[in-house]
Design an enzyme around this catalytic site. Structure first.
Site, PDB file in Angstrom:
ATOM      1  N   GLU A 182       4.113   8.904   6.296  1.00  0.00           N
ATOM      2  CA  GLU A 182       5.433   7.931   5.893  1.00  0.00           C
ATOM      3  C   GLU A 182       4.867   7.622   4.464  1.00  0.00           C
ATOM      4  OE1 GLU A 182       4.104   4.137   5.089  1.00  0.00           O
ATOM      5  OE2 GLU A 182       5.543   2.803   5.155  1.00  0.00           O
TER       6      GLU A 182
ATOM      7  N   GLY B 189      12.662 -10.865   1.467  1.00  0.00           N
ATOM      8  CA  GLY B 189      11.904 -11.182   3.101  1.00  0.00           C
ATOM      9  C   GLY B 189      11.718  -9.528   3.011  1.00  0.00           C
TER      10      GLY B 189
ATOM     11  N   ARG C  20      -4.271   5.199   3.530  1.00  0.00           N
ATOM     12  CA  ARG C  20      -4.706   4.512   2.524  1.00  0.00           C
ATOM     13  C   ARG C  20      -5.755   3.419   2.184  1.00  0.00           C
ATOM     14  NH1 ARG C  20      -0.512   4.086  -2.122  1.00  0.00           N
ATOM     15  NH2 ARG C  20       1.040   4.476  -0.164  1.00  0.00           N
TER      16      ARG C  20
ATOM     17  N   ARG D 219       6.312   7.423   0.582  1.00  0.00           N
ATOM     18  CA  ARG D 219       6.424   5.944   0.044  1.00  0.00           C
ATOM     19  C   ARG D 219       5.939   6.560  -2.131  1.00  0.00           C
ATOM     20  NH1 ARG D 219       9.634   1.871   2.407  1.00  0.00           N
ATOM     21  NH2 ARG D 219       9.991   2.494   4.745  1.00  0.00           N
TER      22      ARG D 219
ATOM     23  N   GLU E  15       1.366  -0.922   5.844  1.00  0.00           N
ATOM     24  CA  GLU E  15       0.400  -2.001   5.617  1.00  0.00           C
ATOM     25  C   GLU E  15       0.648  -2.748   4.027  1.00  0.00           C
ATOM     26  OE1 GLU E  15      -4.616  -1.946   5.171  1.00  0.00           O
ATOM     27  OE2 GLU E  15      -4.005  -0.577   5.678  1.00  0.00           O
ATOM     28  N   ARG E  16       0.943  -2.007   2.835  1.00  0.00           N
ATOM     29  CA  ARG E  16       1.370  -2.656   1.891  1.00  0.00           C
ATOM     30  C   ARG E  16       2.452  -3.931   2.394  1.00  0.00           C
ATOM     31  NH1 ARG E  16       4.169  -0.540  -1.846  1.00  0.00           N
ATOM     32  NH2 ARG E  16       3.110  -1.265  -3.247  1.00  0.00           N
ATOM     33  N   ARG E  17       3.818  -3.291   2.972  1.00  0.00           N
ATOM     34  CA  ARG E  17       4.035  -4.668   2.763  1.00  0.00           C
ATOM     35  C   ARG E  17       3.837  -5.735   3.976  1.00  0.00           C
ATOM     36  NH1 ARG E  17       8.312  -1.024   6.011  1.00  0.00           N
ATOM     37  NH2 ARG E  17       6.673   0.748   5.635  1.00  0.00           N
TER      38      ARG E  17
ATOM     39  N   LEU F  54      12.883  -5.992   4.435  1.00  0.00           N
ATOM     40  CA  LEU F  54      14.158  -5.738   4.493  1.00  0.00           C
ATOM     41  C   LEU F  54      13.573  -4.875   5.348  1.00  0.00           C
ATOM     42  CD1 LEU F  54      15.248  -5.604   0.728  1.00  0.00           C
ATOM     43  CD2 LEU F  54      15.905  -7.511   2.624  1.00  0.00           C
ATOM     44  N   GLN F  55      12.647  -3.800   5.807  1.00  0.00           N
ATOM     45  CA  GLN F  55      12.532  -2.752   6.415  1.00  0.00           C
ATOM     46  C   GLN F  55      11.450  -3.237   7.035  1.00  0.00           C
ATOM     47  OE1 GLN F  55      12.234   0.643   4.596  1.00  0.00           O
ATOM     48  NE2 GLN F  55      11.647   2.435   6.796  1.00  0.00           N
TER      49      GLN F  55
END
Length: 568
Positions: A95, A39, A20, A99, A60-62, A41-42
């Site tokens: 992944e 927060g 991405r 998503r 990476e977004r998280r 969560l995963q």
């Protein structure tokens, strides 16, 4: 093995190989609000890459949103997994696809990398991604889109269908067609763009097939001016089916010709740019001279014929089709060169300044055999994977040598082989092969029962009986479960059986090889050097002429010249 350590801070995690590239600001803002409230969560997925160093695989977004909200020093939940580069790429791609809105261009670039890791196998690549073959082909075609077309798709100025059509055009035509598309008062539909492109495509001056029949064809828009061949340069073909068929036939003819020369010949399509690489010995992408010679007889060495619009029909020779393997050889060469440089710095040549500090009273540590050896670090022997036809010939050869050599061993050594076989896998002993071998000695069929055979056996003298018994250990190749080739070669090497005592290069062997493989063998065993300037002329001839020439070198000793292709 997976773990979930709690001591990782966001700043400890290094950037990974994320396919991405575009992160929508609005989506990121929503994710930051969610992480601020609840927060992460995963856990994100990371992998170890060195001592106490970890790289991001997925999430990476998280991670970006977490850093924005809490900073680099805050702890983020992670999942650690041991992954190779190839496994990490596949995990990151899947992944992201599963998503949020990974753009088609990003999917195309990541899919192209995975295709390279799958050695150009589109079926396997589609399977790993969970895509249909047609979806994969369409994504990979985007790899040929111009920068302007890709940017327009990323910014959602055009639809995916528009980009797929444009990517099939020559690059100099793509931007012109894109400008036409974007300046229209009303955006063309995909079908309308297709019709527009087709009316401006199929230039006969760019055709790769023989255009003699096109001069008078009514589908040639240029024949109204003149029926001479020169008119083709200004003409277009209006019969796409005929144009495509002739192009395909020409490409297939090129493939057939190259197949006599190379082990593998591939039709190169848009998106295949990460599936092949030019084989060179030197430079930053070189594999070294010894390895390059070995690679030329590998099953993955060959040529490609391009169907990319700007390079239609162009041939690229001397290509490696196994990019992961090539990458490993390049890394091994660089590692050996770095080790050699360090060793040379530590042990300079006589007459050159020595930076090594004196041990005592100005004296220097004397060089030893160990330090001399360290100056020349060991390198991994050159290796390659021969073609299936060569491997089958090699195995048949070594089994034949086993059959002849074991029967000729002295009695004690022959019994050693027989005992080893009986103690490990007696089922490999072939009754039919043994019967064929000893029946001439017995003067009767070995298919009789034991009691009936005793009369024939009792008539044998000691020499005949010993000869018959010696055949038992040699008869291991014709059974339903013959002795494994590793055991065959292992036993022969134990007794130091020399291949050159049973075989030499000949026409039957050379006929198995492509011209490229034959060329590499001739260089390896000295035929090329022995022929001198005459070799180049022979190499440029037909395969039959080449073979005849290299087998007819005056005063050249062919026996004892064993190429690596037939060695284990």
């Amino acid at each position: 093995m997976n773990t979930q350590p709690s001591s990782f801070t966001a700043g400890q995690i290094l950037s990974g190989r994320n396919p991405r590239q575009f992160f929508c600001p609005n989506f990121q803002k929503d994710l930051e609000d969610s992480i601020r409230a609840q927060g992460v969560l995963q856990p994100i997925l990371i992998r170890p890459i060195a001592d106490n160093q970890f790289a991001l695989v997925a999430g990476e977004r998280r991670l970006r949103a977490f850093k924005t909200v809490f900073g680099d020093n805050a702890e983020i939940p992670v999942l650690v997994r041991q992954l190779t580069d190839e496994e990490a790429d596949a995990a990151a791609l899947v992944e992201n696809i599963e998503r949020v809105d990974m753009t088609p261009v990003e999917e195309a670039e990541a899919a192209a990398r995975l295709l390279g890791q799958c050695q150009g196998d589109r079926d396997e690549t589609a399977k790993r991604l969970g895509w249909s073959k047609s979806t994969l082909d369409k994504r990979l075609a985007l790899m040929y889109a111009s920068n302007k077309v890709r940017a327009a798709l990323q910014e959602q100025k055009i639809h995916l269908g528009h980009a797929e059509l444009l990517s099939a055009c020559r690059k100099e035509s793509q931007d012109t067609a894109l400008d036409h598309l974007l300046t229209q008062e009303k955006m063309m539909t995909v079908s309308e763009l297709k019709a527009y492109l087709e009316t401006n495509a199929l230039h006969l001056d760019g055709a790769i097939f023989d255009k003699v029949d096109c001069t008078a064809c009514h589908h040639n828009s240029g024949n109204q001016a003149t029926l001479f061949a020169e008119a083709i340069s200004g003409g277009r073909c209006t019969n796409k089916q005929c144009f495509d068929q002739k192009t395909t036939e020409k490409i297939n003819d090129q493939v057939r010709v190259l197949s006599d020369e190379y082990q593998v010949v591939r039709i190169f399509r848009p998106g295949d740019n990460m599936t092949v690489i030019n084989l060179v010995a030197d430079g930053p992408k070189g594999v070294g001279h010894e390895q390059a010679l070995a690679c030329k007889v590998c099953k993955d060495f060959g040529a490609v014929v391009s169907t990319v619009p700007d390079k239609l029909g162009r041939e690229y020779k001397g290509m490696c089709m196994n990019v992961p393997c090539h990458t490993q050889h390049v890394a091994a060469k660089l590692k050996a060169e770095n080790a050699a440089s360090k060793a040379q710095a530590a042990n300079p040549e006589p007459g050159k300044p020595d930076a090594t500090p004196p041990t005592q009273a100005g004296s220097k540590e004397p060089k030893t055999a160990t330090s001399a050896a360290a100056a020349k670090p060991a390198t991994k022997p050159a290796s390659s994977e021969p073609s299936t036809r060569v491997k089958e010939h090699r195995e048949k050869l070594w089994r034949l040598i086993f059959e002849k050599a074991i029967a000729k061993l002295p009695v004690a050594e022959n019994r050693m082989v027989l005992m080893a076989l009986c103690l490990t896998n007696p089922s490999v002993l072939s009754k039919s092969a043994l019967s064929t071998a000893v029946e001439p000695l017995l003067g009767s069929k070995a298919s009789k029962g034991p009691a009936d055979l005793m009369k024939s056996i009792s008539n044998l003298d000691q020499a005949q009986l010993g000869g018959a018994l010696n055949h038992i250990a040699a008869c291991v190749n014709d059974g339903q479960s013959p002795l494994g080739i590793k055991d065959v070669t292992g036993i022969l090497k134990f007794f130091d059986v020399k291949v050159e005592n049973y075989w030499k290069v000949d026409k039957k062997f050379f006929d198995l090889l492509t011209k490229n493989e034959l060329d590499a063998v001739c260089e390896e065993i000295g035929i090329k050097a022995a022929m001198g300037s005459a070799y180049a002329k022979a190499r440029n001839g037909s395969k039959e002429e080449f073979t005849t020439a290299v087998l007819g070198v005056k005063d050249f000793e062919y026996r004892g010249r064993i190429p690596k292709l037939v060695s284990y």
